[in-house]
Design a protein around this motif. Structure first.
Motif, PDB file in Angstrom:
ATOM      1  N   SER A 100       0.840  -1.184   0.000  1.00 42.29           N
ATOM      2  CA  SER A 100       0.000   0.000   0.000  1.00 42.29           C
ATOM      3  C   SER A 100       0.884   1.246   0.000  1.00 42.29           C
ATOM      4  N   ILE A 101       0.639   2.137  -0.928  1.00 46.98           N
ATOM      5  CA  ILE A 101       1.425   3.360  -1.064  1.00 46.98           C
ATOM      6  C   ILE A 101       0.496   4.550  -0.864  1.00 46.98           C
ATOM      7  N   GLU A 102       0.932   5.479  -0.025  1.00 47.36           N
ATOM      8  CA  GLU A 102       0.145   6.685   0.219  1.00 47.36           C
ATOM      9  C   GLU A 102       0.816   7.871  -0.461  1.00 47.36           C
ATOM     10  N   VAL A 103       0.058   8.563  -1.275  1.00 49.68           N
ATOM     11  CA  VAL A 103       0.551   9.747  -1.976  1.00 49.68           C
ATOM     12  C   VAL A 103      -0.033  10.981  -1.311  1.00 49.68           C
ATOM     13  N   PRO A 104       0.814  11.831  -0.753  1.00 53.44           N
ATOM     14  CA  PRO A 104       0.289  13.024  -0.085  1.00 53.44           C
ATOM     15  C   PRO A 104      -0.220  14.053  -1.075  1.00 53.44           C
ATOM     16  N   LYS A 105      -0.987  14.986  -0.579  1.00 51.14           N
ATOM     17  CA  LYS A 105      -1.559  16.012  -1.431  1.00 51.14           C
ATOM     18  C   LYS A 105      -0.459  16.935  -1.950  1.00 51.14           C
ATOM     19  N   GLY A 106      -0.484  17.221  -3.224  1.00 52.75           N
ATOM     20  CA  GLY A 106       0.498  18.109  -3.844  1.00 52.75           C
ATOM     21  C   GLY A 106       1.798  17.433  -4.236  1.00 52.75           C
ATOM     22  N   ALA A 107       1.893  16.112  -4.092  1.00 51.87           N
ATOM     23  CA  ALA A 107       3.128  15.410  -4.445  1.00 51.87           C
ATOM     24  C   ALA A 107       3.292  15.348  -5.949  1.00 51.87           C
ATOM     25  N   GLY A 108       4.537  15.563  -6.420  1.00 50.74           N
ATOM     26  CA  GLY A 108       4.851  15.465  -7.831  1.00 50.74           C
ATOM     27  C   GLY A 108       5.444  14.117  -8.189  1.00 50.74           C
ATOM     28  N   GLY A 109       5.920  14.019  -9.429  1.00 48.81           N
ATOM     29  CA  GLY A 109       6.450  12.743  -9.890  1.00 48.81           C
ATOM     30  C   GLY A 109       7.657  12.280  -9.107  1.00 48.81           C
ATOM     31  N   ALA A 110       8.559  13.201  -8.729  1.00 46.11           N
ATOM     32  CA  ALA A 110       9.762  12.810  -7.990  1.00 46.11           C
ATOM     33  C   ALA A 110       9.414  12.294  -6.605  1.00 46.11           C
ATOM     34  N   GLU A 111       8.471  12.950  -5.923  1.00 41.11           N
ATOM     35  CA  GLU A 111       8.079  12.505  -4.584  1.00 41.11           C
ATOM     36  C   GLU A 111       7.363  11.154  -4.655  1.00 41.11           C
ATOM     37  N   ILE A 112       6.495  10.980  -5.634  1.00 42.24           N
ATOM     38  CA  ILE A 112       5.817   9.688  -5.783  1.00 42.24           C
ATOM     39  C   ILE A 112       6.837   8.594  -6.094  1.00 42.24           C
TER      40      ILE A 112
END
Length: 600
Positions: A291-303
């Protein structure tokens, strides 16, 4: 003072002269016991005419008419006009002591040094320190020390002269020039051995062996036979110098080698980043899911960083490349995603765009908390009512603002604070973590506005009532234009002195909240029978708390209502069309229109 042989008159023989006291050696040292009687000097007795001053004629050296050494020793040497007494020479004109400072009249022939010859008439020879004809060598008299008052006193006649070379600490006796050897070099300390010293025999270049040049090599060829050349003198000192130069060379090589390695690394990194492909897996991944959580406003590098840490992709660069080249990559939103391990970057992007892989819970504007709790239970795989129970027990620890305090009549303290949006909710997560994220988002959104000042402006009892009004506007309105009019209706009806409702809101949404339903076909008799504090038909004013979670649009409309005198509204089509009225008569017309819809 004139130079010797270039002027008239006699001059003293200074001790600084390199020939002073050394006239050469013509024989060998005397044997023990052969000491001359007069101060260690032996002179051939020959008549000598007094030389005239100012005439230097002739030359130094032996004259052809000089008498040979006949092996005779004379105790006294006689001169015409001069006397020799007790080792002193006296001259009529000068009367200078020979032992201290000798002055000679300008004779035809004079030679200074240890062997002095005077050749004028009959080629008489004055010899000191030469051979006495018996094979013995006389001692050489040395100049007396001017600071020693007894330095010129001769020994008594017949007495043995003191031996100045017999003591252990004395300097060795002088020897003839032909027998003099080179002074021994002082012994140098043994060199410290080092770990590396190639030496000339191992191919060491002259530059690293001490800086020898071609000139040094030529000089070394001339010096090697005598053993006193540069190589002969170099010895251990040059070896140390070679070692120092070798160490310096090693340091230089290390510096240049390190610099070359650094430049190579930078170049290789630049090439890899610019031209080489990033490391990547192949295929759709393994059977193991994460399970991966993507925070709000994250871009491609952060993901990509989060995916790499979870083992989904092999490198961040590979994911960024796939994310950038996919035309729908920017549609990946914040939330939770169920992905596989060791996926190719392109497969990871495709899977995140598939709604089936999204492990999120979404809060819609106007949605009640009971609906949100059930959605969280479903996403986390929990039994029904689990999240609701956690909310009741732990609401105070979830980050509510300080002004979010309701009375005893408040049904749910978190109502109105589960801010609309998408939140990660995957199996394995705890419900309080999901709720806390929602509350924090609400607190941040409400903090953008000065709710306390707005409450005073609209005659409300604080920010909590502002959120309550916003929840009513959100529940009753259908469009953006409806929201501002709906807010005016609320504020006008809250005025107890209004001639239309006298403080009663009479909103169906409040009764539906009590019943946990959404029904617009409610009879007036049914509504008035319910006495719940949230029922605005039976109680004046606002309900004890919000009846839902308002969105940003409804909140902004609440803070900026219209001023057109609206008191009534009716959803005439029962779905999306809402009409407003200023008087009760106009309201009756709108109600008839709504009822006509239901009859059809």
């Amino acid at each position: 003072m004139t130079e010797y042989g270039r002027g008239q008159g006699s001059e003293p023989w200074p001790p600084e002269d390199p020939l002073y006291g050394d006239g050469g050696w013509g024989g060998q040292q005397p044997h023990a016991g052969h000491q001359p009687a007069h101060g260690g000097q032996q002179h051939p007795q020959q008549p000598h005419q007094q030389a005239q001053y100012g005439d230097w004629s002739g030359h130094q050296g032996h004259d052809p008419g000089q008498a040979p050494y006949g092996g005779q020793q004379y105790d006294q040497q006689q001169y015409t006009g001069g006397q020799y007494q007790g080792g002193h020479q006296q001259y009529p004109e000068q009367h200078q002591h020979y032992g201290d400072q000798q002055q000679y009249p300008p004779a035809d022939h004079q030679q200074y040094g240890e062997q002095q010859q005077y050749a004028h008439q009959g080629q008489q020879v004055y010899q000191q320190g030469g051979w006495d004809g018996t094979g013995t060598h006389a001692h050489v008299p040395y100049a007396a020390d001017p600071g020693d008052p007894y330095g010129q006193q001769p020994a008594a006649y017949g007495a043995e002269q003191p031996d100045h070379y017999g003591t252990p600490d004395a300097y060795p006796p002088p020897e003839p020039p032909g027998r003099r050897g080179a002074e021994p070099e002082p012994e140098a300390e043994p060199p410290t051995e080092t770990d590396w010293d190639p030496g000339p025999d191992r191919g060491e270049h002259a530059f690293f062996a001490g800086g020898d040049t071609a000139v040094d090599t030529d000089d070394a060829d001339d010096d090697e036979p005598g053993g006193t050349g540069r190589r002969g003198r170099g010895g251990k000192g040059e070896k140390k110098k070679k070692r120092r130069n070798g160490c310096a060379c090693l340091v230089v090589l290390l510096v240049f080698g390190g610099g070359l390695a650094g430049v190579s690394y930078v170049g290789y990194t630049f090439y890899q980043n610019r031209y080489a492909s990033a490391p990547d897996y192949s295929g759709d991944g393994t059977g193991q899911t994460v399970s991966i959580e993507v925070p709000k406003g994250a871009g491609g590098a952060e993901i990509g960083r989060r995916l790499k840490e979870a083992g989904v992709v092999k490198s961040v660069d590979a994911f960024v490349s796939a994310f950038t080249h996919n035309p729908e990559g920017d549609k990946i939103q914040a939330g939770a995603y169920i992905l596989k391990k060791q996926m190719s970057a392109s497969s990871a992007v495709e899977m995140m765009l598939d709604p089936k892989s999204q492990a999120n819970v979404m809060v819609k504007p106007g949605q009640r908390n009971v609906q949100v709790y059930q959605a969280i239970d479903d996403k986390l795989g929990l039994s029904a009512g689990t999240t609701k129970g956690v909310a009741r027990k732990e609401y105070a620890d979830l980050g509510l603002p300080s002004w979010a305090k309701g009375g005893e009549s408040v049904k749910d303290p978190l109502e109105g604070f589960l801010y609309p949006g998408t939140y990660a909710a995957a199996k394995g997560m705890k419900p309080e973590a999901v709720l806390k994220d929602m509350v924090q988002q609400a607190d941040a959104a409400y903090a953008k506005y000065d709710l306390a000042a707005k409450a005073k402006q609209f005659k409300l009892d604080g920010p909590m009532q502002v959120i309550t009004v916003a929840s009513l506007v959100q529940a009753e309105g259908k469009t953006i234009d409806d929201y501002r009019k709906m807010a005016e209706v609320v504020y006008n009806r809250l005025d107890y002195s209004n001639p239309e409702t006298y403080g009663f809101l009479q909103f169906d949404s409040t009764y539906n909240y009590v019943k946990n339903q959404s029904n617009i076909d409610i009879s007036l008799a049914e509504i008035k029978q319910n006495k719940d504090p949230y029922n605005t038909y039976s109680h004046k004013g606002l309900p004890p708390g919000p009846i839902g979670n308002p969105g940003e649009t409804a909140l902004k409309a609440t803070l900026d209502p219209t001023d057109d005198g609206w008191y009534y509204f009716v959803a005439t089509d029962g779905v999306s069309k809402t009409e407003f009225a200023r008087t009760h008569a106009d309201f009756e017309k709108l109600r008839d229109k709504f009822n006509a819809r239901s009859d059809d």
